[in-house]
Design an enzyme around this catalytic site. Structure first.
Site, mmCIF file in Angstrom:
data_model
loop_
_atom_site.group_PDB
_atom_site.id
_atom_site.type_symbol
_atom_site.label_atom_id
_atom_site.label_comp_id
_atom_site.label_asym_id
_atom_site.label_seq_id
_atom_site.Cartn_x
_atom_site.Cartn_y
_atom_site.Cartn_z
ATOM 1 N N CYS A 78 0.880 -1.172 0.000
ATOM 2 C CA CYS A 78 0.000 0.000 0.000
ATOM 3 C C CYS A 78 0.914 1.216 0.000
ATOM 4 O O CYS A 78 1.828 1.306 0.833
ATOM 5 C CB CYS A 78 -0.885 -0.011 1.243
ATOM 6 S SG CYS A 78 -1.770 1.525 1.549
ATOM 7 N N CYS A 190 -0.929 3.778 -6.271
ATOM 8 C CA CYS A 190 -1.895 3.151 -5.365
ATOM 9 C C CYS A 190 -2.165 1.773 -5.949
ATOM 10 O O CYS A 190 -2.439 1.658 -7.153
ATOM 11 C CB CYS A 190 -3.187 3.961 -5.270
ATOM 12 S SG CYS A 190 -4.503 3.142 -4.327
#
Length: 271
Positions: A78, A190
Site C-alpha cells: 500500500c 496506489c
C-alpha cells in the site's frame, strides 16, 4: 537477518483492502512455490484519508499478526502505508523478517528506465502529501521531472464498484488536471489503480505508458529473497487470506484474482 528463517515460511502482504491483491497476484505468478499470507485491513479502508499516526498504528498491529504467522518477508503493499509507516514497521520487525515497501522498487525502476523524462503520478492524499516520491527522487539526484496529483476518491470507488463505468466520471475530472498533461508516463501510486488501468488509458487522447507497480514490486521481492537465500523451491503454494472486517467486495475480488474458491478468515485488529 535472522539465520533461522526458513525458505518454506510464507510471504506476508498487507493492504487496506483489495489493492494489494494486484501485487499478490504478480508475486504468485513470479514465485509460484511461495506460500502467501495476505491481510486486508478492510475495517479501516481507505488509508489515503487517514492520519499518519492512525496508519502507523494499523501497520504495526498487522505486522505483529504477520510475525505470528512466521512470515519471512513482510511487504507493505500500500503506498499510503509505505509512505507513513515503513520505517516504523521496519524498526518494529527488526531482524525477525525482511520488510519491503512498494515505493523504493518503483523509484529504482523510474531512475533506470526514464532518465530526463516527465513523469506524472497519481495516488491518495496521504501518499501525495507525504512528498515521498519527490523526496526519494531528489535523494538519488535523478534527472526525472515528477508531477503528482491526489486522486483521493479513486481507491474507495474501486473498492465499491470495481472496474465499472462509473469510475470514468472520476477519471475524467482527475486526469484532466494540468499537472497530468504532456507527460511521458504515469505512475499508478496506489495498488488499487491497476484494476482500472484500461480506463485510465482511455482517458488520454494519445498513447501513454502506464507504470504499474505490481510487476516491479513482485520482481523486487524475488530479488530480495534470492539475495537472502530464502526462495522456496519445495511443494505447492498455500494462500491464506485475512481481513479485519469481512466484506463481500473483498471476497468476490479475491476469488476473481485467484480463479478459485479461497478461504477468508476474519481477524479483527482490536477485539
Amino acid at each position: 537477518m535472522q539465520t533461522d528463517l526458513k525458505t518454506t515460511k510464507p510471504i506476508g502482504i498487507f493492504d487496506s483492502g483489495i489493492g494489494g491483491l494486484t501485487i499478490a497476484q504478480a508475486i504468485v505468478k513470479h514465485l509460484p512455490k511461495e506460500n502467501i499470507v495476505y491481510f486486508g485491513d478492510t475495517a479501516h479502508l481507505p488509508y489515503g484519508d487517514k492520519s499518519t499516526a492512525a496508519i502507523q498504528a494499523y501497520a504495526v498491529k498487522i505486522a505483529d499478526m504477520l510475525l505470528k504467522q512466521e512470515c519471512k518477508l513482510i511487504l507493505i503493499a500500500c503506498n499510503s502505508a509505505s509512505a507513513a509507516a515503513f520505517e516504523l514497521v521496519k524498526a518494529y520487525i527488526a531482524s525477525q523478517a525482511i520488510v519491503m515497501n512498494v515505493i523504493d522498487p518503483v523509484i529504482k525502476f523510474l531512475d533506470y528506465h526514464y532518465p530526463s523524462k516527465k513523469i506524472g503520478l497519481i495516488g491518495t492524499r496521504q501518499t501525495i502529501n507525504s512528498h515521498i516520491y519527490k523526496n526519494k527522487i531528489a535523494e538519488i539526484n535523478s534527472t526525472i521531472t515528477l508531477t503528482s496529483y491526489a486522486t483521493n476518491l479513486l481507491a474507495s470507488a474501486i473498492e465499491e464498484f470495481g472496474d465499472h463505468s462509473v469510475i470514468n466520471a472520476l477519471l475524467e475530472v482527475y486526469l484532466s488536471h494540468p499537472d497530468l498533461q504532456n507527460i511521458d508516463a504515469l505512475v499508478l501510486a496506489c495498488t488499487h489503480y491497476p484494476i482500472i488501468k484500461d480506463r485510465i488509458l482511455q482517458q488520454y487522447k494519445k498513447p501513454i505508458e502506464i507504470i504499474d507497480s505490481a510487476e516491479i514490486v513482485a520482481l523486487a521481492v524475488k530479488t530480495q529473497l534470492q539475495k537472502n537465500n530464502l526462495l522456496n523451491h519445495e511443494g505447492s503454494s498455500t494462500k491464506h487470506f485475512y481481513v479485519s472486517d469481512y466484506t463481500e467486495t473483498f471476497a468476490n475480488n479475491a476469488k476473481l484474482f485467484f480463479d478459485k474458491d479461497i478461504k477468508i478468515e476474519h481477524y479483527p485488529l482490536w477485539d
